[in-house]
Motif scaffolding. Structure first.
Motif, short mmCIF file in Angstrom:
data_model
loop_
_atom_site.label_atom_id
_atom_site.label_comp_id
_atom_site.label_asym_id
_atom_site.label_seq_id
_atom_site.Cartn_x
_atom_site.Cartn_y
_atom_site.Cartn_z
N TYR A 18 0.85 -1.27 -0.15
CA TYR A 18 -0.26 -0.01 -0.14
C TYR A 18 0.87 1.23 0.05
N THR A 19 1.20 1.79 -1.24
CA THR A 19 2.18 2.78 -1.48
C THR A 19 1.23 4.13 -1.37
N GLU A 20 2.10 5.40 -1.13
CA GLU A 20 1.44 6.75 -1.00
C GLU A 20 0.63 6.94 -2.35
N GLU A 21 1.24 6.57 -3.58
CA GLU A 21 0.39 6.77 -4.81
C GLU A 21 -0.86 6.05 -4.65
N ILE A 22 -0.77 4.72 -4.28
CA ILE A 22 -2.22 3.81 -4.25
C ILE A 22 -3.05 4.52 -3.28
N SER A 23 -2.54 4.97 -2.12
CA SER A 23 -3.34 5.28 -1.07
C SER A 23 -4.18 6.82 -1.70
N LYS A 24 -3.49 7.60 -2.55
CA LYS A 24 -4.04 8.64 -3.00
C LYS A 24 -5.08 8.32 -4.00
N VAL A 25 -5.06 7.22 -4.68
CA VAL A 25 -6.11 6.85 -5.70
C VAL A 25 -7.25 6.28 -4.87
N CYS A 26 -7.10 5.54 -4.02
CA CYS A 26 -7.89 5.05 -3.17
C CYS A 26 -8.68 6.27 -2.31
N MET A 27 -8.30 7.43 -1.85
CA MET A 27 -8.89 8.30 -1.40
C MET A 27 -9.94 9.08 -2.32
N ASP A 28 -9.18 9.16 -3.73
CA ASP A 28 -9.99 10.11 -4.61
C ASP A 28 -11.28 9.16 -5.29
N LYS A 29 -10.82 7.84 -5.42
CA LYS A 29 -12.09 7.01 -6.03
C LYS A 29 -12.86 6.12 -5.20
N ILE A 30 -12.39 5.77 -3.88
CA ILE A 30 -12.97 4.85 -3.00
C ILE A 30 -13.42 5.52 -1.76
#
Length: 419
Positions: A237-249
């Motif tokens: 769970y990288t910083e990049e993935i965390s941003k995607v999850c915050m925005d899309k999920i």
């Protein structure tokens, strides 16, 4: 403050352990609690699903805050009932807890608002479900719609396995009323990650990531369980993935629940699959996960009571939540035979070694205390949690601690935290 935590497992022990560190907590209660919990809180003989009993106890004892931890009382509306009597309660109301209580509801919500998840179909007729799986692509997943103690998910590699799963859930009622409907969905591949978040219905603050090991045996073999161990943070769970999850999920879920007239206040658990097409939602839980809580809360620096009150008062944006820059691993010690038949009542030895240990915490799940001794009293017995600067060190410490604890027929996985 006088605080009552509802529940009896390792998750509740971890919540109480963390609340006990708050200087504002004067009295801790747990209903019904367990052997280990009795060491730090007064255990009350009221079942976790007894809404009237919990409300009555809270009123009689002037409880300032009730933390409703398990899924069943949340789905049944315990928070609603407490609030109706003017009692402060932490957890989602019944109409918001439906996001976990019905997989059909959550899947339809995600489809309606384009929140990424697996393709699926819903059936309330077993013959139609069987007709569908006979011509489906494999592998696929058959899920009981309702609450099934984390065990109502069956991965099927063949049509026959899927037919058996439908029969077991819908016709044999293996999970009771939870199997009146089934959700049949595509099998997703990739690393699985759990991200829990505090939310007051407007603001959402993710906790540190974690990974759970559901299968009973090493290398993810055997039956699904409530969880055989967990670790935090996830390596994937990288910083990049965390941003995607915050925005899309994460943010979209909170926004659409509010839009649907079901504002969610409490802890929302996002079970995620990191697929080659991006992160997708496997499932939602409407509360702290078990055993994820046992590795997450030891890493929390902020006063948990302050967070609970900020959520209730819809002031989560005013609090700064911080975490230790460390890792934690929890190994579940279970009764032999779990998750099927097992024997209770075996004496547990070795626990005294960790009574004053800061970096190893033994959270009790299925235990009872009699005449100063602890005995097994459930399928998952103990959650042995270790904290260290990195995952490898935490894993080594956790398994060393497990080797110092014993009870007859104890079973545990030996690969928690490897991947």
């Amino acid at each position: 403050m006088k605080v009552l935590v509802v529940g009896s497992g390792g998750r509740e022990h971890a919540i109480l352990w963390k609340l006990k560190q708050s200087p504002r907590v004067t009295d801790l209660y747990c209903a019904p609690g367990n052997g280990g919990i009795s060491e730090i809180a007064r255990c009350v003989s009221v079942e976790a699903t007894d809404i009237e009993g919990i409300v009555a106890f809270s009123k009689e004892n002037n409880i300032d805050l009730v933390v409703v931890a398990p899924d069943d009382p949340l789905a049944a509306g315990m928070v609603d009932a407490l609030e109706a009597e003017g009692i402060r309660a932490f957890g989602p109301r019944r109409n918001a807890a439906l996001i976990e209580a019905s997989k059909a509801f959550s899947k339809q919500l995600m489809r309606k608002y384009n929140i990424p998840t697996a393709e699926y179909e819903i059936f309330d007729d077993s013959e139609k479900a069987k007709e569908y799986v006979r011509s489906a692509s494999y592998p696929l997943v058959v899920k009981a719609d309702g609450l099934a103690l984390g065990k109502g998910v069956i991965i099927c590699n063949t049509a026959q396995e899927a037919l058996d799963a439908v029969s077991s859930i819908m016709e044999d009622k293996k999970f009771g009323s939870a199997g009146q409907k089934v959700v049949i969905e595509e099998f997703m591949t990739g690393p699985e990650v759990s991200v829990l978040a505090f939310t007051d219905g407007k603001t959402l603050v993710p906790m540190v990531s974690s990974q759970d090991h559901k299968r009973v045996f090493d290398n993810d073999k055997g039956l699904n369980t409530g969880g055989m161990g967990t670790f935090s943070p996830s390596r994937h769970y990288t910083e990049e993935i965390s941003k995607v999850c915050m925005d899309k999920i994460f943010k979209p879920t909170i926004e659409v629940m509010k839009k649907e007239g079901r504002p969610f206040k409490g802890v929302l658990y996002f079970g995620l699959m990191l697929t080659d097409k991006g992160p997708k939602v496997l499932e939602y839980n409407a509360r702290f996960g078990d055993p994820e809580t046992q590795v997450i809360l030891p890493l929390l620096e902020t006063d948990l009571l302050d967070i609970f009150e900020a959520v209730i008062d819809e002031k989560l944006d005013t609090i700064n939540i911080t975490w230790k820059n460390e890792a934690a691993v929890c190994v579940i010690m279970a009764s032999g035979g779990y998750p099927e038949k097992y024997v209770k009542g075996y004496e547990i030895s070795g626990l005294e070694k960790f009574e004053n240990c800061k970096d190893i915490i033994v959270f009790h799940a299925g235990t009872k205390k009699e005449s100063g001794k602890f005995y097994t009293n459930g399928g998952r017995v103990l959650g042995v949690t270790a904290i260290a600067p990195n995952l490898e060190m935490a894993r080594e410490k956790a398994y060393k601690a497990v080797s110092d604890i014993a009870f007859k027929d104890a079973h545990f996985r030996r690969d928690i935290g490897i991947k």
